[in-house]
Write a protein that holds these residues in place. Structure first.
Motif, PDB file in Angstrom:
ATOM      1  N   ILE A 128      16.780 -30.642  19.280  1.00  0.00           N
ATOM      2  CA  ILE A 128      15.460 -31.043  18.808  1.00  0.00           C
ATOM      3  C   ILE A 128      14.736 -31.652  20.004  1.00  0.00           C
ATOM      4  O   ILE A 128      15.286 -32.542  20.660  1.00  0.00           O
ATOM      5  CB  ILE A 128      15.562 -32.088  17.672  1.00  0.00           C
ATOM      6  N   PRO A 129      13.522 -31.211  20.304  1.00  0.00           N
ATOM      7  CA  PRO A 129      12.827 -31.728  21.488  1.00  0.00           C
ATOM      8  C   PRO A 129      12.515 -33.227  21.395  1.00  0.00           C
ATOM      9  O   PRO A 129      12.294 -33.763  20.310  1.00  0.00           O
ATOM     10  CB  PRO A 129      11.525 -30.931  21.539  1.00  0.00           C
ATOM     11  N   GLY A 130      12.481 -33.888  22.547  1.00  0.00           N
ATOM     12  CA  GLY A 130      12.066 -35.282  22.634  1.00  0.00           C
ATOM     13  C   GLY A 130      13.196 -36.279  22.486  1.00  0.00           C
ATOM     14  O   GLY A 130      14.310 -35.952  22.074  1.00  0.00           O
ATOM     15  N   ILE A 161      15.771 -28.484  12.770  1.00  0.00           N
ATOM     16  CA  ILE A 161      14.964 -29.618  12.334  1.00  0.00           C
ATOM     17  C   ILE A 161      13.685 -29.670  13.154  1.00  0.00           C
ATOM     18  O   ILE A 161      13.721 -29.563  14.377  1.00  0.00           O
ATOM     19  CB  ILE A 161      15.740 -30.941  12.503  1.00  0.00           C
ATOM     20  N   ALA A 162      12.561 -29.850  12.466  1.00  0.00           N
ATOM     21  CA  ALA A 162      11.263 -30.048  13.125  1.00  0.00           C
ATOM     22  C   ALA A 162      10.787 -31.458  12.785  1.00  0.00           C
ATOM     23  O   ALA A 162      10.735 -31.836  11.613  1.00  0.00           O
ATOM     24  CB  ALA A 162      10.254 -29.013  12.649  1.00  0.00           C
ATOM     25  N   LYS A 195      11.499 -31.992   8.777  1.00  0.00           N
ATOM     26  CA  LYS A 195      11.665 -30.848   7.872  1.00  0.00           C
ATOM     27  C   LYS A 195      12.827 -30.037   8.429  1.00  0.00           C
ATOM     28  O   LYS A 195      12.861 -29.742   9.620  1.00  0.00           O
ATOM     29  CB  LYS A 195      10.395 -30.002   7.823  1.00  0.00           C
ATOM     30  N   TYR A 196      13.758 -29.710   7.569  1.00  0.00           N
ATOM     31  CA  TYR A 196      14.949 -29.013   8.047  1.00  0.00           C
ATOM     32  C   TYR A 196      15.223 -27.763   7.237  1.00  0.00           C
ATOM     33  O   TYR A 196      14.794 -27.641   6.086  1.00  0.00           O
ATOM     34  CB  TYR A 196      16.166 -29.943   8.031  1.00  0.00           C
ATOM     35  N   GLU A 203      16.658 -26.048   2.260  1.00  0.00           N
ATOM     36  CA  GLU A 203      15.669 -26.709   3.115  1.00  0.00           C
ATOM     37  C   GLU A 203      15.171 -27.958   2.423  1.00  0.00           C
ATOM     38  O   GLU A 203      15.255 -28.088   1.210  1.00  0.00           O
ATOM     39  CB  GLU A 203      14.525 -25.771   3.492  1.00  0.00           C
ATOM     40  N   GLY A 204      14.687 -28.879   3.231  1.00  0.00           N
ATOM     41  CA  GLY A 204      14.234 -30.132   2.658  1.00  0.00           C
ATOM     42  C   GLY A 204      13.471 -30.972   3.675  1.00  0.00           C
ATOM     43  O   GLY A 204      13.220 -30.548   4.798  1.00  0.00           O
TER      44      GLY A 204
END
Length: 174
Positions: A54-56, A85-86, A112-113, A126-127
């Motif tokens: 996940i970036p960051g 994951i976003a 959000k995954y 998803e959730g």
């Protein structure tokens, strides 16, 4: 003071209630013997989830928390699932003064995954998970940076715990 017969009756009722619950199919979500519907142990199914990068900085924190909580620090087995994951970050100003300066802030992290079955390539679950962490702004720049980092870390931990609970509940029932 309770009489012996009354104490015996209370113990008997508790034992009967316990036996009644034993047959209802209830099992703790994180118990050592908890199994999925397919018969595998839940801990094995959770450790077979490959959490994608996940970036960051906050993304790395969420990913590391999930990997460690799923595997316990042990080597992960061959993955059966892929988790993407976003993240969406936001600062909400609180306690705005007449001058327009905000002393209080709330860091909001929304994740959000999507859980994908690697064998079929289909998204099976998803959730969303959301966390808010308040922090105070100060005059010193370093204090502001540390306060923000602390809020980010708290929110990342809460979001990763929420995602883990949602995945465990899904995998335990399917």
């Amino acid at each position: 003071m309770w009489s012996r017969s009354r104490a015996f009756a209370v113990v008997a009722v508790a034992a009967i209630a316990g036996l009644g619950l034993a047959g209802c199919g209830f099992q703790p979500l994180y118990g050592s013997s908890t199994t999925t519907a397919s018969g595998t142990r839940l801990s094995e199914a959770m450790s077979a989830v490959d959490v994608q990068p996940i970036p960051g900085r906050v993304g790395q924190k969420v990913r590391n928390e999930l990997i460690f909580s799923n595997t316990g620090g042990a080597a992960a087995p061959t993955p059966r699932y892929q988790l993407k994951i976003a993240l969406k970050e936001r600062d909400i100003q609180q306690l705005v003064q007449v001058t327009g300066n905000a002393q209080g802030q709330v860091y909001q992290l929304q994740a959000k995954y999507k859980l994908t079955d690697i064998a079929t390539g289909k998204v099976i679950h998803e959730g969303t998970a959301i966390s808010r962490a308040p922090y105070t702004r100060f005059q010193e720049v370093f204090a502001n940076v540390r306060a923000r980092y602390n809020a980010e870390d708290r929110a990342a931990e809460t979001v990763s715990q929420s995602i883990k609970s949602q995945l465990a509940a899904y995998l335990a029932t399917t």
